[in-house]
Motif scaffolding. Structure first.
Motif, PDB file in Angstrom:
ATOM      1  N   ARG A   1      40.407 -16.577  75.232  1.00 39.20           N
ATOM      2  CA  ARG A   1      41.379 -16.363  76.313  1.00 39.20           C
ATOM      3  C   ARG A   1      40.914 -17.068  77.581  1.00 39.20           C
ATOM      4  O   ARG A   1      41.722 -17.661  78.299  1.00 39.20           O
TER       5      ARG A   1
ATOM      6  N   LEU B   1      43.482 -20.266  75.919  1.00 35.84           N
ATOM      7  CA  LEU B   1      44.384 -20.025  74.792  1.00 35.84           C
ATOM      8  C   LEU B   1      45.273 -18.822  75.079  1.00 35.84           C
ATOM      9  O   LEU B   1      44.860 -17.878  75.749  1.00 35.84           O
ATOM     10  N   THR B   2      46.480 -18.858  74.552  1.00 35.46           N
ATOM     11  CA  THR B   2      47.353 -17.695  74.680  1.00 35.46           C
ATOM     12  C   THR B   2      46.803 -16.588  73.785  1.00 35.46           C
ATOM     13  O   THR B   2      45.952 -16.828  72.932  1.00 35.46           O
TER      14      THR B   2
ATOM     15  N   ALA C   1      47.337 -17.498  70.140  1.00 39.19           N
ATOM     16  CA  ALA C   1      46.468 -18.599  69.716  1.00 39.19           C
ATOM     17  C   ALA C   1      45.029 -18.125  69.621  1.00 39.19           C
ATOM     18  O   ALA C   1      44.293 -18.497  68.705  1.00 39.19           O
TER      19      ALA C   1
END
Lengths: 318, 276
Positions: A105, A109-110, A113
């Motif tokens: 994170r 990244l989401t 993801a």
């Protein structure tokens, strides 16, 4: 990717008081290649990694990573590099999965993801079975593998690994080597530090031997080994006189002399050379009392390349 | 959004570097790190004991062992609650200093910096979680004190202002602790460094009236931040309307604001120095 090298350092210097950690170090690592920085403790390996990782500003010299200056353009550098440092930076109270998700994170990244990437990486480093266990219960090898995975949440252009296999069991070491090879095959430039010759031999396209904060030798593992010799022959003579005689006959091929035992060490490549050395030292077959053949050690590399023994003993391998 | 190209599980399958990653936004950084710190706090047994058991023990010791000597009428519990809250804030600060120091020496900060995550985000997460944890401790002290006979007379406004004062004080002492955590070279050192913070509460009006202290201490006790904080809280809990203690409470807020300002600035400088 441009044609520029992935890592390019020129004249790096860093001093802590009178202690010169880096004394004008130059380094070039191409994209998709593995470079091993080989050297004893205190040679400047970690300092080099910290400068390249944008964690340390050098006193002098410049370094570019992925084409960007590590001081002036450090934010650009950070978006393209990953570091797995010497101290295993994992949270003991979190699970393997939680550790990975936090870093994923933070790497931008989401949530979704990050979850997917976490699952892939747990498979990659063989920790999927223990994904939900707290890291406090992990062995040293498992922790190192998790640490490696944390460095791979995004595939970097440049990966820095500081002594990645110190304390790893042979199987974990093999796994790590495979991951590094796969990364390089994909175009990532990998710079790793090590104290182990066999590791540099197995992994690296290029070995850079550092000592006293500068590069003392570099080249392919094969080329280096030619300079150092694969094996070391220790010949024990009958007395001091024949020992002195042997040293004179061998000239600059002598790697080490142990006067207490009247022993002389020489680099040799194969059996023919062993025979040749024995004939040279002892043509009448009277003065050699004993002999021993060993694989070349890091000590030998250093002796051969720097003219002095390693300042610290090689730690015992875990 | 960054390319999440899956790294091959089997070696020798090619996978290109995913290109430059996009940095997480500052908000995401703080949220993710706060969640991390909160998890660590909840799972840290020493920290939990310090936050949940120690305050109760300290309260019991003061009320049952010392209380009779300080106030013969047995009403010491009515006076001492704000003092206990202040003392326990010091213990909680110790936990924070150790956590911050561990992140620095353990390599976590190095990794965060290479991810371009700022020091302020990490420290804010540590401080935020610590303040929340200490607020729980403070509530616990009040609840246990009620069981021991504490009878506050504050109205809703009084409780509200009291909660603000406690939060301000916790924020101030925690930021100072974060600085100490960055100054220390080891977690043990960080723990030791906060001993000073813990003892700071004693030479004040926390547990005894200032005028019972030796003369040379009264000057200090009368002009240090714990005294207006504790005096303000005590008055509010005794039922004094907030408007009548505005002076004391204002002094308390001013102290806390000044300490936070200096500590946040110092933390930024220290973080840069420790990581340069």
């Amino acid at each position: 990717m441009t044609d520029r090298p992935a890592v390019e350092a020129v004249g790096l210097r860093k001093a802590y008081g009178d202690d010169h950690a880096l004394a004008g170090l130059d380094l070039v690592v191409g994209a998709g290649t593995v470079c091993a920085l080989l050297g004893p403790n205190g040679a400047g390996k970690t300092t080099t990694v910290r400068v390249l990782a944008t964690l340390l500003v050098p006193d002098a010299g410049t370094a570019r990573v992925a084409g960007f200056d590590v001081v002036r353009e450090r934010h650009e550098v950070r978006r393209r590099l990953s570091l797995t440092g010497q101290s295993t930076a994992v949270d003991d109270a979190l699970t393997a999965q939680e550790n990975l998700r936090v870093v994923a994170r933070l790497a931008g990244l989401t949530r979704r993801a990050a979850r997917a990437r976490t699952a892939d990486l747990l498979d990659l480093v063989d920790l999927a079975d223990v994904a939900g266990r707290r890291v406090a219960t992990f062995s040293g090898g498992m922790r190192r593998r998790l640490d490696l995975a944390l460095g791979l949440v995004t595939v970097p252009a440049v990966m820095l690994l500081d002594e990645p296999t110190t304390g790893l069991d042979p199987r974990s070491r093999q796994q790590l080597w495979q991951v590094v090879a796969a990364l390089a095959a994909g175009g990532t430039a990998v710079l790793l530090t090590t104290q182990y010759l066999d590791e540099a031999d197995r992994l690296a396209d290029q070995v850079v031997v550092v000592d006293g904060g500068r590069v003392v030798a570099q080249g392919s593992p094969a080329a280096l080994k030619e300079r150092v010799a694969a094996r070391r022959l220790e010949v024990v003579l009958t007395d001091a006189a024949s020992r002195a005689d042997a040293v004179r006959r061998l000239g600059d091929r002598v790697l080490a002399v142990d006067p207490a035992r009247d022993a002389v060490s020489v680099a040799v490549a194969d059996a023919t050379e062993v025979r040749a050395v024995l004939d040279l030292v002892d043509p009448d077959r009277t003065t050699v009392r004993d002999l021993a053949l060993r694989g070349a050690s890091l000590d030998d590399v250093f002796l051969a390349l720097t003219g002095h023994a390693t300042p610290t003993k090689e730690p015992s391998r875990a | 959004m960054p390319d999440t190209a899956v790294l091959a599980v089997t070696p020798r399958t090619t996978h290109a570097p995913a290109g430059p990653r996009s940095a997480a936004t500052a908000t995401t950084q703080v949220v993710v790190l706060t969640a991390r710190c909160a998890r660590l706090a909840v799972r840290h047994v020493d920290g939990l004991v310090t936050a949940l058991v120690l305050p109760v023990v300290i309260l019991a010791v003061f009320v049952w062992l010392f209380g009779g000597a300080v106030r013969a009428d047995g009403r010491y519990v009515d006076d001492v609650v704000p003092g206990i809250v202040a003392i326990c804030a010091g213990f909680g600060a110790g936990t924070t200093a150790v956590s911050v120091c561990q992140d620095l020496v353990g390599g976590t900060v190095d990794r965060l910096r290479t991810l371009d995550v700022g020091g302020p985000a990490l420290l804010a997460a540590h401080v935020g979680v610590a303040v929340a944890r200490n607020l729980v401790s403070s509530v616990l002290v009040v609840v246990v004190a009620l069981a021991l006979g504490f009878r506050p007379h504050a109205g809703a406004a009084g409780w509200f202002v009291a909660a603000l004062v406690v939060t301000a004080y916790l924020t101030a002492i925690t930021w100072v602790a974060a600085c100490l955590g960055m100054l220390a070279r080891s977690a043990e050192g960080a723990g030791g460094a906060t001993m000073g913070l813990m003892f700071f509460a004693y030479p004040s009006s926390a547990v005894v009236p200032v005028d019972t202290l030796p003369a040379w201490l009264q000057g200090f006790a009368g002009h240090q931040p714990v005294t207006p904080v504790v005096d303000g809280l005590r008055a509010l809990l005794h039922g004094t309307p907030p408007s009548e203690v505005a002076g004391t409470v204002g002094t308390a807020f001013a102290w806390c604001a000044a300490i936070v300002a200096v500590a946040v600035l110092a933390a930024a400088v220290l973080f840069r120095r420790r990581t340069a």
